[in-house]
Write an enzyme that holds these catalytic residues in place. Structure first.
Site, PDB file in Angstrom:
ATOM      1  N   LYS A  80       4.157   1.116  10.041  1.00  0.00           N
ATOM      2  CA  LYS A  80       4.260   2.315   9.201  1.00  0.00           C
ATOM      3  C   LYS A  80       3.644   3.529   9.893  1.00  0.00           C
ATOM      4  O   LYS A  80       4.123   4.653   9.724  1.00  0.00           O
ATOM      5  CB  LYS A  80       3.600   2.068   7.837  1.00  0.00           C
ATOM      6  CG  LYS A  80       4.517   1.370   6.854  1.00  0.00           C
ATOM      7  CD  LYS A  80       4.031   1.491   5.425  1.00  0.00           C
ATOM      8  CE  LYS A  80       2.937   0.542   5.107  1.00  0.00           C
ATOM      9  NZ  LYS A  80       2.619   0.504   3.653  1.00  0.00           N
TER      10      LYS A  80
ATOM     11  N   ARG B  11       5.829 -12.866   9.826  1.00  0.00           N
ATOM     12  CA  ARG B  11       6.480 -11.617   9.429  1.00  0.00           C
ATOM     13  C   ARG B  11       7.825 -11.477  10.138  1.00  0.00           C
ATOM     14  O   ARG B  11       8.108 -12.158  11.135  1.00  0.00           O
ATOM     15  CB  ARG B  11       5.599 -10.408   9.748  1.00  0.00           C
ATOM     16  CG  ARG B  11       5.319 -10.220  11.232  1.00  0.00           C
ATOM     17  CD  ARG B  11       4.469  -8.980  11.471  1.00  0.00           C
ATOM     18  NE  ARG B  11       5.187  -7.770  11.117  1.00  0.00           N
ATOM     19  CZ  ARG B  11       4.613  -6.573  11.049  1.00  0.00           C
ATOM     20  NH1 ARG B  11       3.313  -6.442  11.280  1.00  0.00           N
ATOM     21  NH2 ARG B  11       5.324  -5.511  10.745  1.00  0.00           N
TER      22      ARG B  11
ATOM     23  N   GLU C 252       0.869  -1.176   0.000  1.00  0.00           N
ATOM     24  CA  GLU C 252       0.000   0.000   0.000  1.00  0.00           C
ATOM     25  C   GLU C 252       0.911   1.233   0.000  1.00  0.00           C
ATOM     26  O   GLU C 252       1.815   1.327   0.832  1.00  0.00           O
ATOM     27  CB  GLU C 252      -0.883   0.006   1.244  1.00  0.00           C
ATOM     28  CG  GLU C 252      -1.844  -1.160   1.341  1.00  0.00           C
ATOM     29  CD  GLU C 252      -2.600  -1.144   2.657  1.00  0.00           C
ATOM     30  OE1 GLU C 252      -3.469  -0.263   2.839  1.00  0.00           O
ATOM     31  OE2 GLU C 252      -2.305  -2.001   3.503  1.00  0.00           O
TER      32      GLU C 252
END
Length: 556
Positions: A270, A260, A34
Site C-alpha cells: 500500500k 499471501r 486498516e
C-alpha cells in the site's frame, strides 16, 4: 462458497475439527483492513477466504476497520473499502465494526496491565528504544523506567491521554521479556502520543493504541473464533496470545496464518501504491492499471472473475508468486461467457459502397452474444458509407490469402453480420495516406454463401459512418514491464511500462454503444473486452477501457 470437489485446506480442516469437537459452536471470522489506502488484489484473497469460510460453515464474517493510526487513515479509504467488499459480492454480519469503537475498553485494559505490574510508561525516544531492544542475536536491555511504580505510570498515562505530554516524549509499553528471541515480545509499545484528530472520534484522544495491542482484543470482543491473517503476522502471534491470556477478554480467539497472494508484474504494498498515486505515475487509486480492487472494477474486471481466481488459489502455509496469466484466464473466461458483442473501429478508414443508394439505411439484426439467446439481438444500420479498421486494408493486391486475410483491391471480404464487399479502388491524400476505399456490395450475401467464383479472404468488423458513436478508446496493458518490480534493492518505479496506456481518439462504435452504462461489458469484434470508463466518459463522448485482449499477447 467452497468447491466440494476440492480437498479441504488446512484452515478448513481446523474449523471442521473445532466444530466436531465442540471447541466452537459457531464460526466467526473477520476481514480487518486498516483504512490507510485502497484494497488491492492481495486483499481480495483474504476477503474471499474469510467470507467464504463463514458461508461454508454456516457462520458469520465481520467487517472491521483497524483504525488505530489517525496519521495515515481517512474516511475516503473507509468508504472505498466498504464499496469494494460489497462489489465483490459479500455482506458482513451486523453493523460495520471499528477499532475506535473499543478505545475506551482498550484504555481501561491498559490501565489494568499497569496496576498488575505488566505495563509501564517509558520515556525512551524512538532511537533509544531501538538501541535498547537489541538484535536477533543479542538480547535487549530493560528501560530505566521499567520498574516505575504503577501509580506513577497511571498518572503519566492520564496526562498523555489529556494532551499534557508532547508527542514522542512517552509511550506505554508492556512488560514482557527483553531477552526473548522474538523481538515482538521485548516490551512492545501499547500506546503512543499522537495529537491528531481521528476520522471517527475527532479530538477526543491524544493517544492511540498500537495495532498489536488492539487487534487481538478486538477479535476477543467480537467473539471471533478463527483469526485468519497472512504469514508476516506469524511472529506477532505470541504477543497476540500474551494479551489474550493477561486480560479479562470475553473470548479467546486463535490466529492462523496463510500465504499471501503475490502476483507477478504487480506490486501489493500500500505504501508503494500510494507513492504511485501521490507522484502522479497513475490516475489515482482507481487507475485501471492499478492492482487495486477499484482499479480492476474501473478497468472492467468482473467481480466473479476475481472470486473465481481467488478460489482457485492454494490456501497454504507458504508464500508464492502467481502468474498474471492465471488471473487473466479467469477474466477472459467470465467475459467470454457474459460480455455482449459489439463492433468498434479503433483506426477508422472510410469505405464508400457505390451500389448502395445515398441516404438509404438498411437495418440488420445481429445477436448480442453467439451463445446467449437471453441477451437478445441488436440492430446494425447499414449505409452507403461505412468504416473499417485501417489495418484491414492493404493496397498490395499481390499479398497471399494466407499472409493477409483482409481486404485488398480487386478481392472480397465479408463484413461481420452483413454483406460480402469487393474493393475496386482507393483514394490517397497529398501525403500519400489512404483516406477512402471505393467498393461495392455483393447483393444477396447477408447470411448466404457468395456466388460461385467469389471467395472472401476473411471476415472483418465495420460500423456505419453516419449512424455510429464517436468515442475514445483506452488500451491498457500491464503497469510494470518486469515480473518482479519489487525484487531486491531495485527501484520499482524504474520498471513502469511506458506502453501501459495508449489513448485512441476518433474511434467509431456501433450505434448501440451510445446506451452503454458503467458496469456493462462488451467484446469488441477482434479487439478484446471493453467497458465504459467511469471516470472520463460523458454523454457526448463515451470512453471505453480495454479490460483485456482476446488472448495473451504479452511478451516476457
Amino acid at each position: 462458497m467452497a468447491d466440494d470437489s476440492k480437498p479441504l485446506n488446512f484452515i478448513q480442516q481446523i474449523i471442521t475439527r473445532d466444530l466436531d469437537e465442540g471447541t466452537v459452536n459457531k464460526v466467526v471470522t473477520r476481514f480487518p483492513p486498516e483504512p490507510n489506502g485502497y484494497l488491492h488484489i492481495g486483499h481480495a484473497k483474504s476477503i474471499c477466504l474469510n467470507f467464504g469460510l463463514a458461508a461454508q460453515f454456516g457462520g458469520a464474517c465481520n467487517l472491521r476497520f483497524d483504525d488505530t493510526n489517525p496519521e495515515k487513515e481517512e474516511d475516503e479509504y473507509v468508504q472505498a473499502i466498504i464499496e469494494d467488499v460489497r462489489w465483490l459480492g459479500f455482506q458482513w454480519d451486523g453493523e460495520i465494526r471499528y477499532a475506535s469503537n473499543y478505545f475506551d475498553q482498550l484504555y481501561a485494559w491498559a490501565q489494568q496491565l499497569i496496576r498488575e505490574g505488566k505495563a509501564f510508561v517509558c520515556e525512551l525516544n524512538a532511537e533509544q528504544m531501538r538501541e535498547y531492544r537489541g538484535t536477533l542475536k543479542e538480547p535487549g536491555k530493560p528501560s530505566p523506567m521499567r520498574d516505575r511504580p504503577a501509580e506513577e505510570s497511571l498518572a503519566l498515562l492520564e496526562q498523555m491521554k489529556n494532551g499534557e505530554i508532547d508527542e514522542g516524549r512517552m509511550t506505554l509499553r508492556a512488560k514482557i521479556d527483553m531477552a526473548s528471541p522474538n523481538i515482538n515480545l521485548r516490551d512492545p509499545v501499547l500506546y503512543r502520543i499522537k495529537k491528531r484528530a481521528h476520522h471517527r472520534t475527532g479530538d477526543k484522544w491524544n493517544i492511540y493504541p498500537s495495532y498489536d495491542f488492539a487487534h487481538g482484543q478486538e477479535d476477543a470482543i467480537e467473539g471471533v473464533t478463527h483469526s485468519i491473517c497472512t504469514l508476516e503476522f506469524a511472529a506477532n502471534r505470541p504477543l497476540y496470545e500474551w494479551f489474550i491470556e493477561n486480560l479479562p477478554v470475553p473470548s479467546k480467539p486463535h490466529q492462523y496464518e496463510f500465504g499471501r497472494l503475490n502476483l507477478n508484474y504487480n506490486i501489493t504494498s500500500k505504501r508503494k501504491l500510494k507513492q504511485l498515486v501521490d507522484e502522479n505515475h497513475v490516475d489515482g487509486w482507481n487507475d485501471p492499471r492499478m492492482p487495486t480492487i477499484s482499479g480492476l472494477r474501473r478497468r472492467g474486471v468482473p467481480p466473479a472473475a476475481i472470486r473465481n481466481f481467488c478460489d482457485s488459489l492454494a490456501v497454504a502455509k507458504t508464500d508464492g508468486v502467481v502468474d498474471m496469466a492465471q488471473f487473466e484466464h479467469f477474466i477472459r473466461d467470465d467475459l467470454n461467457d457474459n460480455a455482449a458483442r459489439a463492433m468498434c473501429v479503433l483506426k477508422p478508414l472510410k469505405v464508400t459502397l457505390t451500389n448502395v443508394p445515398e441516404g438509404e439505411v438498411e437495418m440488420l439484426s445481429a445477436p448480442c452474444h453467439p451463445n446467449r439467446d437471453d441477451l437478445g439481438e441488436r440492430q446494425l444500420p447499414f449505409t452507403r458509407e461505412i468504416y473499417i479498421d485501417r489495418e484491414d486494408f492493404n493496397e498490395d493486391s499481390s499479398l497471399s490469402r494466407k499472409k493477409f486475410k483482409r481486404l485488398v483491391p480487386g478481392e472480397w471480404v465479408r463484413l461481420r453480420g452483413a454483406y460480402v464487399i469487393q474493393a475496386n479502388d482507393f483514394v490517397k491524400d497529398d501525403s500519400g495516406e489512404i483516406v477512402e476505399i471505393i467498393a461495392e456490395i455483393i447483393p444477396g450475401t447477408i447470411g448466404e454463401d457468395p456466388p460461385e467464383g467469389i471467395r472472401p479472404r476473411g471476415v472483418i468488423h465495420w460500423v456505419s459512418a453516419t449512424e455510429c458513436v464517436d468515442c475514445e478508446v483506452r488500451l491498457y496493458d500491464r503497469l510494470f514491464s518486469d515480473p518482479s518490480p519489487e525484487a531486491g534493492d531495485r527501484n520499482f518505479l524504474d520498471f513502469i511500462n511506458p506502453e501501459s496506456l495508449q489513448i485512441l481518439q476518433g474511434c467509431k462504435g456501433e450505434i448501440g454503444l451510445a446506451e452503454a452504462g458503467v458496469g456493462d461489458h462488451y467484446q469488441f469484434e477482434r479487439e478484446g473486452y471493453f467497458c465504459l470508463d467511469s471516470g472520463y466518459s460523458s454523454a457526448d463522448k463515451p470512453v471505453f477501457n480495454r479490460t483485456i485482449g482476446l488472448r495473451d499477447t504479452w511478451k516476457s
